[in-house]
Design a protein around this motif. Structure first.
Motif, PDB file in Angstrom:
ATOM      1  N   ASN A 178     -17.235  12.496  23.758  1.00 24.71           N
ATOM      2  CA  ASN A 178     -17.172  12.358  25.220  1.00 24.71           C
ATOM      3  C   ASN A 178     -15.876  12.992  25.711  1.00 24.71           C
ATOM      4  N   PHE A 179     -15.967  13.683  26.848  1.00 22.69           N
ATOM      5  CA  PHE A 179     -14.816  14.420  27.362  1.00 22.69           C
ATOM      6  C   PHE A 179     -14.892  14.361  28.881  1.00 22.69           C
ATOM      7  N   VAL A 180     -14.002  13.539  29.488  1.00 20.71           N
ATOM      8  CA  VAL A 180     -14.129  13.258  30.920  1.00 20.71           C
ATOM      9  C   VAL A 180     -12.816  13.578  31.620  1.00 20.71           C
ATOM     10  N   PRO A 181     -12.787  14.632  32.467  1.00 20.31           N
ATOM     11  CA  PRO A 181     -11.587  14.909  33.257  1.00 20.31           C
ATOM     12  C   PRO A 181     -11.587  14.095  34.543  1.00 20.31           C
ATOM     13  N   ASN A 182     -10.400  13.875  35.103  1.00 18.37           N
ATOM     14  CA  ASN A 182     -10.357  13.280  36.438  1.00 18.37           C
ATOM     15  C   ASN A 182     -10.518  14.393  37.471  1.00 18.37           C
ATOM     16  N   SER A 183     -10.496  14.035  38.717  1.00 23.88           N
ATOM     17  CA  SER A 183     -10.798  15.007  39.771  1.00 23.88           C
ATOM     18  C   SER A 183      -9.767  16.125  39.857  1.00 23.88           C
ATOM     19  N   SER A 184      -8.510  15.822  39.500  1.00 24.43           N
ATOM     20  CA  SER A 184      -7.457  16.836  39.599  1.00 24.43           C
ATOM     21  C   SER A 184      -7.312  17.664  38.332  1.00 24.43           C
ATOM     22  N   LYS A 185      -8.065  17.330  37.307  1.00 14.71           N
ATOM     23  CA  LYS A 185      -7.978  18.000  36.010  1.00 14.71           C
ATOM     24  C   LYS A 185      -6.560  17.946  35.425  1.00 14.71           C
ATOM     25  N   ALA A 186      -5.888  16.829  35.679  1.00 19.56           N
ATOM     26  CA  ALA A 186      -4.574  16.582  35.080  1.00 19.56           C
ATOM     27  C   ALA A 186      -4.633  15.406  34.112  1.00 19.56           C
ATOM     28  N   ARG A 187      -5.787  14.768  33.991  1.00 27.78           N
ATOM     29  CA  ARG A 187      -5.979  13.675  33.041  1.00 27.78           C
ATOM     30  C   ARG A 187      -7.374  13.799  32.443  1.00 27.78           C
ATOM     31  N   TYR A 201      -2.687  13.825  29.268  1.00 32.91           N
ATOM     32  CA  TYR A 201      -2.098  13.959  30.595  1.00 32.91           C
ATOM     33  C   TYR A 201      -1.406  15.323  30.683  1.00 32.91           C
ATOM     34  N   ALA A 202      -1.505  15.961  31.816  1.00 35.09           N
ATOM     35  CA  ALA A 202      -0.827  17.232  32.050  1.00 35.09           C
ATOM     36  C   ALA A 202       0.023  17.121  33.303  1.00 35.09           C
ATOM     37  N   SER A 203       1.156  17.808  33.299  1.00 37.40           N
ATOM     38  CA  SER A 203       2.072  17.739  34.440  1.00 37.40           C
ATOM     39  C   SER A 203       1.540  18.499  35.649  1.00 37.40           C
ATOM     40  N   SER A 204       0.554  19.335  35.425  1.00 42.02           N
ATOM     41  CA  SER A 204      -0.131  20.042  36.510  1.00 42.02           C
ATOM     42  C   SER A 204      -1.554  20.298  36.046  1.00 42.02           C
ATOM     43  N   PRO A 205      -2.456  20.636  36.948  1.00 37.18           N
ATOM     44  CA  PRO A 205      -3.851  20.855  36.535  1.00 37.18           C
ATOM     45  C   PRO A 205      -3.957  21.870  35.398  1.00 37.18           C
ATOM     46  N   ILE A 206      -4.813  21.566  34.451  1.00 36.33           N
ATOM     47  CA  ILE A 206      -5.015  22.427  33.284  1.00 36.33           C
ATOM     48  C   ILE A 206      -6.513  22.590  33.055  1.00 36.33           C
ATOM     49  N   THR A 207      -6.922  23.789  32.736  1.00 37.08           N
ATOM     50  CA  THR A 207      -8.336  24.068  32.487  1.00 37.08           C
ATOM     51  C   THR A 207      -8.602  23.945  30.998  1.00 37.08           C
ATOM     52  N   LEU A 208      -9.434  22.994  30.636  1.00 36.23           N
ATOM     53  CA  LEU A 208      -9.774  22.741  29.234  1.00 36.23           C
ATOM     54  C   LEU A 208     -11.271  22.888  29.016  1.00 36.23           C
ATOM     55  N   SER A 209     -11.624  23.415  27.873  1.00 33.16           N
ATOM     56  CA  SER A 209     -13.019  23.440  27.439  1.00 33.16           C
ATOM     57  C   SER A 209     -13.064  22.930  26.009  1.00 33.16           C
ATOM     58  N   PHE A 220      -1.252  27.916  30.257  1.00 39.34           N
ATOM     59  CA  PHE A 220      -0.634  26.711  30.825  1.00 39.34           C
ATOM     60  C   PHE A 220       0.837  26.681  30.442  1.00 39.34           C
ATOM     61  N   SER A 221       1.657  26.237  31.358  1.00 44.79           N
ATOM     62  CA  SER A 221       3.053  25.904  31.050  1.00 44.79           C
ATOM     63  C   SER A 221       3.375  24.590  31.750  1.00 44.79           C
ATOM     64  N   GLY A 222       4.195  23.780  31.117  1.00 42.47           N
ATOM     65  CA  GLY A 222       4.496  22.453  31.648  1.00 42.47           C
ATOM     66  C   GLY A 222       4.513  21.441  30.529  1.00 42.47           C
ATOM     67  N   VAL A 223       4.167  20.200  30.833  1.00 44.48           N
ATOM     68  CA  VAL A 223       4.221  19.106  29.867  1.00 44.48           C
ATOM     69  C   VAL A 223       2.838  18.501  29.696  1.00 44.48           C
ATOM     70  N   ILE A 224       2.436  18.297  28.457  1.00 45.27           N
ATOM     71  CA  ILE A 224       1.233  17.528  28.172  1.00 45.27           C
ATOM     72  C   ILE A 224       1.635  16.308  27.356  1.00 45.27           C
ATOM     73  N   LYS A 242      -0.423   4.362  34.380  1.00 44.04           N
ATOM     74  CA  LYS A 242       0.675   3.998  35.278  1.00 44.04           C
ATOM     75  C   LYS A 242       2.002   4.594  34.828  1.00 44.04           C
ATOM     76  N   PHE A 243       2.236   4.626  33.504  1.00 44.11           N
ATOM     77  CA  PHE A 243       3.554   5.022  32.998  1.00 44.11           C
ATOM     78  C   PHE A 243       3.565   6.433  32.401  1.00 44.11           C
ATOM     79  N   SER A 244       2.541   7.205  32.653  1.00 43.57           N
ATOM     80  CA  SER A 244       2.416   8.511  32.002  1.00 43.57           C
ATOM     81  C   SER A 244       3.352   9.563  32.573  1.00 43.57           C
TER      82      SER A 244
END
Length: 688
Positions: A178-187, A201-209, A220-224, A242-244
């Motif tokens: 199972n692979f479920v992104p949230n609406s912003s594609k940051a989780r 978790y991603a610090s900005s939207p990330i496209t994953l397949s 992608f650049s940033g923090v995961i 909450k603490f991510s």
């Protein structure tokens, strides 16, 4: 917690220094004139430049740290960075939330790479990792050119910074079901066929397949951040979400107050800060009405060290009541026993002769030094000073050759590559002096010499002044607190500031990480360093060494001493074991390095020796002591059990069955090479 009586508190911190003429009280651990043992030319030490960043090579490097496997051989053995096992292999890093296997003989965490993170189309796929920074609570591992992992102990998240735009590969040994992104594609919520669920978790939207076993990203650049859900309870997911957004990049332990350790983390991002605490942390954590700390009792991760509990707060303070550091017995020796002790003392001292010592082993020689020093303190405590001149002669004859470099059979040397002491015997043989030359057991060996030096400096202040530089050089090998390129030794060589106990194994790669067998010899090392502080009027040394002694005892009682009703380990292991043999970062063994599990007297003895006043504190739980002795006594019925090992069992039996143990001790025909009849009688007659 252990209670420290007020008068012992004053005594332990040197406000009434027993030898004020040796030195004025100091506020820093100082050596006076710097002293360096002769330079070593080791043929067996690994090259530290293989994995450490070049900017770190000018500073002393750790030799018993929690990430030691990362800098040995090909650097690919896993290390346990709570709550995950981490493996770095060439250009990838694998993460495992381990399964704990336990039976009656051992408990171990099983590594299986749940996720492996790497860059796609890496131009250097066989490139090894680089340690770019490290401290007490973290290590930063770089996979060049683009991936930086902040591996911080106790973080429920694995944090990776993608330094420059890169396509990521996140593969798994399992199947993605199972692979479920949230609406912003940051989780992203990722479920695997082994029953685990992870959140990315991603610090900005990330496209994953993804396919069955691999997740890939676009540039992608940033923090995961990657975290396992240890429980299907929806509260766990809410907490992680909450603490991510606040993540640690480093962490240090601060020893600025006499009875506490403070954890401080360097953090990035926003929001409140979540970490995990081990059982000893929870026991010592300072949480009161004025504290900003909040313990999440219903947020827990499994661990071989016991449940890891969520704690919210920017920094922690771990507080404890300090143990008494005394030269003599805590409760005093029964006066009616003096004649019997004096008789034994006269015989033991009569047999002292430094020229008759045949061993050249730094360990066994050190035990003989400490044995002689014990005789001096016993004589002093009961006021029988007639034997003191001969003891003093013996101590000078055994200690001075090691400090002067005139001992024919061996010597302490200084290794410039890792910056620390090795021995001549260990400089070209990995097994020499039990691996002292590859940084095994430093606190064990040196602790015995420090005990003898402290006692000799106490009874002969002129000698103490003369040899203070050498004494401090030995002590600082494992007691250096500061971290600076100018220092000769690494920071707290053996002590693990997160687990709050020491590791003994040095620059050897082990599947299960660092290990320690003898907690009592670790306690003896810090106790002896505290006595050095008392002898030289060094308040700061006494303070630090007393704190390390205290928490080492707490850790031994937490993880090595296995009570009948303990819930820390598996049922089978707890039922069959009253004490751990070898404690590894990732395993609990019933065997010893030198004995099988069924020879229980060895397991008891190696957790008690040497018998000194601090042993009373280490074994202050009388109920547990009785369980341990009852568990051990049947082993003494075996043919060929050594008299010395019997003596350690009887010593603990004497805590609750004094007269019975005394009768058994009087019948012994021999003692451990670091023990004596005088010391056994002193112990029995000082039980109060």
């Amino acid at each position: 917690m252990l209670i420290l009586w007020s008068y012992l508190f004053l005594f332990a911190f040197g406000y009434n220094s027993p030898v004020p003429s040796l030195a004025q009280p100091t506020t820093t651990i100082t050596t006076g004139s710097p002293f360096t043992f002769p330079a070593a030319r080791s043929t067996v030490l690994p090259d530290p430049s293989t994995y450490f960043s070049s900017n770190l090579l000018s500073s002393p490097l750790p030799t018993n740290t929690f990430f030691q496997n990362f800098v040995l051989n090909n650097g690919s053995q896993p290390e346990y960075i709570h709550p995950y096992l981490i493996q770095s292999s060439f250009s990838s890093l694998s993460v495992s939330y381990p399964f704990i296997f336990s039976n009656s003989s051992f408990a171990s965490q099983i590594f299986s790479p749940d996720f492996t993170i790497s860059g796609l189309n890496n131009p250097n796929p066989n490139q090894t990792h680089v340690i770019s920074s490290f401290d007490d609570l973290s290590v930063t591992l770089d996979l060049k050119p683009s991936l930086r992992f902040f591996l911080v102990r106790g973080s429920p998240y694995i944090t990776c910074q993608v330094l420059q735009s890169l396509k990521l590969s996140i593969s798994t040994n399992h199947k993605v079901v199972n692979f479920v992104p949230n609406s912003s594609k940051a989780r992203f919520k990722i479920s695997l066929d082994n029953g685990q669920t992870w959140i990315l978790y991603a610090s900005s939207p990330i496209t994953l397949s993804h396919d069955v076993s691999k997740i890939v990203s676009k540039e992608f650049s940033g923090v995961i951040r990657l975290a396992v859900l240890p429980n299907s309870n929806s509260k766990y997911e809410s907490v992680l979400n909450k603490f991510s957004t606040r993540y640690p990049v480093s962490g240090r332990a601060v020893f600025s107050k006499p009875s506490s350790v403070e954890y401080k983390w360097e953090k990035k991002g926003s929001g409140d800060f979540l970490m995990l605490a081990n059982p000893l942390h929870i026991r010592l954590l300072d949480v009161d009405d004025d504290s900003d700390i909040k313990v999440l009792d219903d947020f827990k991760y499994n661990s071989i060290d016991g449940e890891l509990v969520g704690v919210v707060g920017d920094s922690w303070v771990l507080k404890t009541d300090l143990v008494p550091i005394t030269w003599h017995s805590i409760k005093g020796v029964k006066q009616e026993s003096y004649p019997e002790i004096i008789k034994a003392l006269m015989q033991d001292v009569k047999e002292l002769n430094s020229s008759n010592i045949s061993t050249t082993s730094s360990y066994f020689f050190g035990k003989l030094v400490a044995r002689g020093a014990r005789l001096a303190l016993i004589a002093e405590e009961i006021g029988y000073l007639d034997v003191m001149p001969k003891i003093k002669t013996f101590l000078k004859g055994t200690i001075e050759p090691w400090l002067n470099g005139t001992f024919d059979g061996n010597a302490f040397l200084y290794d410039k590559s890792w910056r620390g002491l090795i021995t001549r015997a260990g400089s070209n043989d990995t097994t020499g002096d039990f691996g002292f030359g590859i940084y095994n057991d430093h606190h064990f060996h040196i602790g015995y010499y420090l005990y003898g030096i402290a006692v000799l400096a106490k009874i002969d202040p002129d000698w103490g002044r003369k040899y203070r530089p050498q004494a401090y050089s030995l002590m600082l090998d494992f007691m250096t607190l500061d971290r600076s390129p100018n220092l000769k030794y690494t920071r707290l060589r053996n002590f693990d500031s997160w687990k709050l106990h020491s590791w003994a194994a040095g620059l050897t790669e082990f599947e299960n990480g660092r290990n320690q067998e003898s907690t009592s010899e670790a306690v003896n090392a810090y106790y002896s360093a505290a006595l050095i502080g008392l002898a030289y009027g060094d308040k700061r040394l006494v303070t630090l060494a007393t704190l390390l002694t205290t928490v080492e005892i707490h850790a031994a009682q937490t993880w090595w001493h296995v009570k009948e009703d303990s819930k820390l380990y598996g049922t089978d292991f707890t039922r069959e074991n009253r004490v751990v043999g070898i404690l590894w970062a990732n395993k609990r063994d019933s065997i010893l390095w030198f004995a099988p599990a069924d020879q229980r007297e060895f397991r008891l003895g190696i957790q008690l020796l040497p018998i000194t006043p601090i042993a009373e504190v280490l074994f202050s739980d009388v109920e547990y002591v009785k369980q341990l002795v009852d568990w051990t006594l049947p082993s003494l019925k075996r043919k060929g059990v050594g008299e010395g090992w019997k003596g350690f069992v009887y010593a603990l039996e004497g805590i609750y069955e004094n007269n019975i143990a005394l009768k058994k001790i009087r019948k012994l025909t021999g003692h451990d090479d670091g023990n004596s009849l005088s010391n056994m009688l002193w112990w029995i007659f000082s039980r109060g």
